[in-house]
Enzyme design. Structure first.
Site, PDB file in Angstrom:
ATOM      1  N   GLY A 195      17.151 -40.553 -26.655  1.00 27.34           N
ATOM      2  CA  GLY A 195      16.661 -39.911 -25.500  1.00 27.34           C
ATOM      3  C   GLY A 195      17.261 -40.167 -24.246  1.00 27.34           C
ATOM      4  O   GLY A 195      18.151 -41.058 -24.210  1.00 27.34           O
ATOM      5  N   TYR A 196      16.549 -39.795 -23.059  1.00 31.79           N
ATOM      6  CA  TYR A 196      16.998 -39.786 -21.655  1.00 31.79           C
ATOM      7  C   TYR A 196      18.534 -39.366 -21.501  1.00 31.79           C
ATOM      8  O   TYR A 196      19.451 -40.094 -21.304  1.00 31.79           O
ATOM      9  CB  TYR A 196      17.021 -41.469 -21.150  1.00 31.79           C
ATOM     10  CG  TYR A 196      16.654 -41.360 -19.598  1.00 31.79           C
ATOM     11  CD1 TYR A 196      15.385 -41.070 -19.309  1.00 31.79           C
ATOM     12  CD2 TYR A 196      17.424 -41.880 -18.784  1.00 31.79           C
ATOM     13  CE1 TYR A 196      14.927 -41.086 -17.929  1.00 31.79           C
ATOM     14  CE2 TYR A 196      17.095 -41.838 -17.339  1.00 31.79           C
ATOM     15  CZ  TYR A 196      16.119 -41.566 -17.030  1.00 31.79           C
ATOM     16  OH  TYR A 196      15.506 -41.443 -15.521  1.00 31.79           O
ATOM     17  N   GLY A 231      26.949 -37.128 -21.530  1.00 32.31           N
ATOM     18  CA  GLY A 231      27.603 -37.579 -22.629  1.00 32.31           C
ATOM     19  C   GLY A 231      26.967 -37.186 -24.027  1.00 32.31           C
ATOM     20  O   GLY A 231      27.633 -36.806 -24.665  1.00 32.31           O
ATOM     21  N   HIS A 232      25.728 -37.143 -23.957  1.00 31.28           N
ATOM     22  CA  HIS A 232      24.721 -36.514 -25.076  1.00 31.28           C
ATOM     23  C   HIS A 232      25.258 -35.165 -25.143  1.00 31.28           C
ATOM     24  O   HIS A 232      25.378 -34.589 -26.210  1.00 31.28           O
ATOM     25  CB  HIS A 232      23.435 -36.704 -24.878  1.00 31.28           C
ATOM     26  CG  HIS A 232      22.989 -38.273 -24.881  1.00 31.28           C
ATOM     27  ND1 HIS A 232      22.604 -38.679 -23.509  1.00 31.28           N
ATOM     28  CD2 HIS A 232      22.926 -39.126 -25.849  1.00 31.28           C
ATOM     29  CE1 HIS A 232      22.178 -40.103 -24.016  1.00 31.28           C
ATOM     30  NE2 HIS A 232      22.486 -40.207 -25.433  1.00 31.28           N
ATOM     31  N   GLN A 257      15.981 -51.576 -34.022  1.00 30.76           N
ATOM     32  CA  GLN A 257      17.399 -52.150 -33.343  1.00 30.76           C
ATOM     33  C   GLN A 257      17.460 -52.722 -32.209  1.00 30.76           C
ATOM     34  O   GLN A 257      18.476 -53.100 -31.714  1.00 30.76           O
ATOM     35  CB  GLN A 257      18.404 -50.730 -33.370  1.00 30.76           C
ATOM     36  CG  GLN A 257      17.992 -50.035 -32.007  1.00 30.76           C
ATOM     37  CD  GLN A 257      19.007 -48.544 -32.193  1.00 30.76           C
ATOM     38  OE1 GLN A 257      18.923 -47.926 -32.980  1.00 30.76           O
ATOM     39  NE2 GLN A 257      19.729 -48.403 -31.254  1.00 30.76           N
ATOM     40  N   SER A 310      25.666 -43.472 -19.391  1.00 28.18           N
ATOM     41  CA  SER A 310      24.815 -44.394 -20.220  1.00 28.18           C
ATOM     42  C   SER A 310      23.554 -44.031 -19.501  1.00 28.18           C
ATOM     43  O   SER A 310      23.162 -44.132 -18.268  1.00 28.18           O
ATOM     44  CB  SER A 310      25.275 -45.588 -20.171  1.00 28.18           C
ATOM     45  OG  SER A 310      24.409 -46.666 -20.709  1.00 28.18           O
ATOM     46  N   SER A 311      22.459 -44.157 -20.382  1.00 19.95           N
ATOM     47  CA  SER A 311      20.875 -44.303 -20.020  1.00 19.95           C
ATOM     48  C   SER A 311      20.425 -45.395 -19.400  1.00 19.95           C
ATOM     49  O   SER A 311      19.941 -45.253 -18.373  1.00 19.95           O
ATOM     50  CB  SER A 311      20.213 -43.923 -21.267  1.00 19.95           C
ATOM     51  OG  SER A 311      20.368 -42.605 -22.037  1.00 19.95           O
TER      52      SER A 311
END
EC number: 6.3.2.1
Length: 288
Positions: free
Chosen positions: A31-32, A36-37, A61, A185-186
Site C-alpha cells: 500500500g501507500y 512505481g507501483h 516481515q 518509495s513509500s
C-alpha cells in the site's frame, strides 16, 4: 473494481475467472502506492485478462525495531490509483485473515537471503517468502510483478518459485524515479526537506557506478571505492552497505559481469533507503 477482504471470497472470484479461461496477473503491495507501483499495474494490465493487486502491510516481515506501526497507509488513495490503472480486484485482508493465532509455518531460504538487506534484517525475507507463497496459493496467478528497486527480493522470489515449483511467471519491472533521480518509495514520505535533498546522494552514487562500468571498470573493489567516496560527500548519509553481487545467487563477486547487481542501503536520518543498478542496463538519467 472489487475490494475483497477474505481468502474464501478471493478464491471464489479467481475460480470463476479461471473457469472462463481468463489469465490473471498479481501485483503484491504493502500500500501507500506511488508511480512505481502504478508501473507494475500497467505491466500486469497489458499482459493479462484480469489484474489482482494485494494491499497488505505484512507484519511478519518487520523486525521488532522496524516501522510496522508507523508504515504509511492510505487505502482510499490506493484504491483510486489502482482503479485508474485498470486493476480488477483489490485483496485487502486483515492480518488475522492471513495468519491464524497459532500460525507456525514459514517459507525460509538460505544463501540468497543472507547478504545485502538480509544481513541486518534477518527475518525480513522469511516473511516476504511466506506471504508471497500464500498469495500465490490463493490467487494462482499466471504472472506476478515486482519492482527492480527491491532487487534482492526479486531474485529471492524467482528462486523460491523455481525451487517450490510454483506455476507462475515472475516479471521484474524497472525502477521508477523522481525527476531528480530519487527512487520512488513509500518511505520517502518520512524524509524532512533537508533529508529529501540529502537522499539524492543515492542516485548520484548509482550514476557514478554506471559511468565507471561504461568506462570499462569490472573490478568490484575499484567500483565500490568510488561509489562510497560519492556517498561520503553527504554528511547525513549513514551507509549500511554498498556491494556487488552475482545477479542470481546474491553472493559477492570480485569481478563483475553483465547481469550482476550493484546495490546499496543508506540511512538518511532515521529513514532506510535502498537503490541499485544491474550491470549492462542503460544508465539512469535525471535532473540534478
Amino acid at each position: 473494481m472489487q475490494v475483497i477482504n477474505t481468502i474464501d471470497e478471493l478464491r471464489k472470484q479467481i475460480k470463476e475467472w479461471k473457469k472462463a479461461g481468463l489469465t490473471v496477473g498479481l501485483c503484491p503491495t504493502m500500500g501507500y502506492l506511488h508511480e512505481g507501483h502504478a508501473s507494475l499495474m500497467d505491466a500486469a494490465r497489458s499482459g493479462n485478462d484480469k489484474v489482482v493487486a494485494s494491499v497488505f502491510v505484512n507484519p511478519i516481515q518487520f523486525g521488532p525495531n522496524e516501522d510496522l506501526a508507523t508504515y504509511p497507509r492510505d487505502f482510499e488513495h490506493d484504491c483510486q490509483l489502482l482503479e485508474a490503472h485498470g486493476v480488477d480486484l483489490v485483496f485487502h485482508p486483515e492480518p488475522s485473515e492471513m495468519y491464524a493465532p497459532d500460525f507456525t509455518t514459514f517459507v525460509d531460504m538460505n544463501e540468497l537471503s543472507e547478504t545485502l538487506c538480509g544481513k541486518t534484517r534477518p527475518i525480513h525475507f522469511r516473511g516476504v517468502c511466506t506471504v508471497i507463497a500464500k498469495l500465490l496459493n490463493t490467487v494462482t496467478p499466471d504472472r506476478i510483478y515486482f519492482g527492480q528497486k527491491d532487487a534482492q527480493q526479486l531474485a529471492i522470489i524467482r528462486r523460491m518459485v523455481r525451487d517450490l515449483n510454483f506455476d507462475v511467471e515472475v516479471i521484474g519491472c524497472p525502477i521508477v524515479r523522481e525527476q531528480d533521480g530519487l527512487a520512488k518509495s513509500s518511505r520517502n514520505t518520512y524524509l524532512s526537506p533537508e533529508e529529501r535533498k540529502a537522499a539524492l546522494v543515492l542516485s548520484r552514487s548509482v550514476r557514478k557506478g554506471q559511468d565507471l562500468v561504461a568506462s570499462g571498470v569490472r573490478n568490484s573493489a575499484e567500483l565500490l571505492a568510488s561509489m562510497k567516496e560519492r556517498l561520503a560527500e553527504e554528511p547525513l548519509a549513514d551507509v549500511e552497505y554498498v556491494e556487488v553481487v552475482d545477479g542470481e545467487s546474491m553472493q559477492p563477486v570480485e569481478t563483475f559481469k553483465d547481469g550482476d547487481l550493484v546495490a546499496m542501503a543508506v540511512r538518511i536520518g532515521t529513514t532506510r533507503l535502498i537503490d541499485n543498478f544491474t550491470v549492462g542496463d542503460p544508465a539512469i538519467s535525471f535532473d540534478a
